[in-house]
Scaffold this active site. Structure first.
Site, short mmCIF file in Angstrom:
data_model
loop_
_atom_site.label_atom_id
_atom_site.label_comp_id
_atom_site.label_asym_id
_atom_site.label_seq_id
_atom_site.Cartn_x
_atom_site.Cartn_y
_atom_site.Cartn_z
N GLY A 222 -48.78 -10.46 11.65
CA GLY A 222 -49.93 -10.41 12.55
C GLY A 222 -50.96 -9.47 11.96
N GLY B 204 -49.93 -6.01 9.90
CA GLY B 204 -49.27 -6.50 8.70
C GLY B 204 -48.06 -7.36 9.03
N GLY C 186 -54.00 -10.46 15.71
CA GLY C 186 -53.84 -11.86 16.05
C GLY C 186 -52.42 -12.16 16.47
N SER D 115 -43.53 -7.54 9.98
CA SER D 115 -42.28 -6.90 10.39
C SER D 115 -41.13 -7.78 9.92
CB SER D 115 -42.22 -6.70 11.91
OG SER D 115 -42.29 -7.94 12.59
N LYS E 194 -49.30 -13.67 19.28
CA LYS E 194 -48.85 -13.57 20.66
C LYS E 194 -47.96 -12.34 20.85
CE LYS E 194 -49.58 -18.47 21.39
NZ LYS E 194 -49.10 -19.72 22.02
N TYR F 285 -41.77 -8.21 19.24
CA TYR F 285 -40.96 -7.03 19.54
C TYR F 285 -40.87 -6.16 18.30
CZ TYR F 285 -36.72 -4.20 19.86
OH TYR F 285 -35.83 -3.16 19.82
N CYS G 61 -43.49 -14.74 19.53
CA CYS G 61 -44.60 -15.46 18.89
C CYS G 61 -44.92 -16.77 19.59
CB CYS G 61 -44.30 -15.70 17.41
SG CYS G 61 -43.99 -14.17 16.50
#
Length: 226
Positions: A152, A163, A79, A165, A81, A84, A181
């Site tokens: 995400g 998971g 899920g 970052s 957008k 990086y 995002c």
């Protein structure tokens, strides 16, 4: 390996990969592990790693947010957008069985946020949730709400993939190739930029120390009722 316990399940495998793991290889391995967990052929997994520079596109990625694709762009299937990943950023992939931990995706995301916030707190970083914006937020040097960590996830057969970052010490200029995002009005930051330089091993120790409480939250029926 830290001792991560649950009253219902054996501890997930805790894996830390050295160096940089190519994103497509990690994605393939994570998906294979999730399928094995769903089929009761493997234990759950918490996998910490770093990637070479890459932009990943979630299922709601807007092409207009890809403003300067200076690095490879990979469809992630999670899920969210565009985000990086790169050196200096700790990525945590969570392959956990929500069949046994409560079929509540909202609870799961909330618990992941709480886990990372607690770990950052152990390192002297005051992080928080922002209403309406998934992720991990803090105040930067200018007093602005800035994103220090992204979340995400994807859930397949009630097994989680992807998971979080956390920006430990990445090159923040690399985020300039995207609208992170899809939030153009909010900057990104890192522990290094906040004046809290931390090595990966120290951050991993903070995550490990807070992991039992995270898993306990998922295992608590009162937290999983809808």
């Amino acid at each position: 390996m830290p001792r991560v316990t649950s009253p219902l399940l054996p501890p997930p495998e805790w894996r830390v990969s050295p160096g940089l793991t190519p994103y497509p290889a990690a994605l393939a391995e994570m998906e294979a592990r999730a399928a094995a967990v769903a089929g009761s052929h493997a234990h759950e997994l918490i996998w910490l790693l770093e990637h070479p520079p890459v932009y990943t596109a979630g299922t709601s990625a807007d092409p207009a947010d890809l403003v300067d694709p200076r690095f490879p762009v990979v469809s992630a299937g999670r899920g969210g957008k565009y985000t990086y990943h790169g050196p200096g950023q700790r990525v945590g992939y969570l392959v956990l069985d929500l069949n046994a931990r409560g079929r509540d995706v909202r609870c799961f995301v909330h618990a992941v946020e709480g886990w990372v916030i607690a770990a950052l707190g152990r390192l002297g970083v005051e992080a928080f949730r922002a209403p309406g914006r998934v992720g991990i937020w803090t105040l930067d040097a200018a007093g602005r709400e800035a994103k220090v960590g992204a979340i995400g996830v994807r859930v397949r057969r009630w097994v989680t993939l992807h998971g979080f970052s956390v920006n430990v010490a990445p090159d923040l200029s690399h985020f300039g190739g995207i609208v992170p995002c899809g939030l153009p009005d909010h900057p990104v930051t890192s522990l290094a930029a906040l004046g809290r330089p931390t090595d990966m091993a120290t951050f991993d120790e903070a995550l490990a120390s807070c992991a039992p409480a995270f898993l306990q939250t998922l295992s608590c029926p009162s937290q999983n009722e809808t």
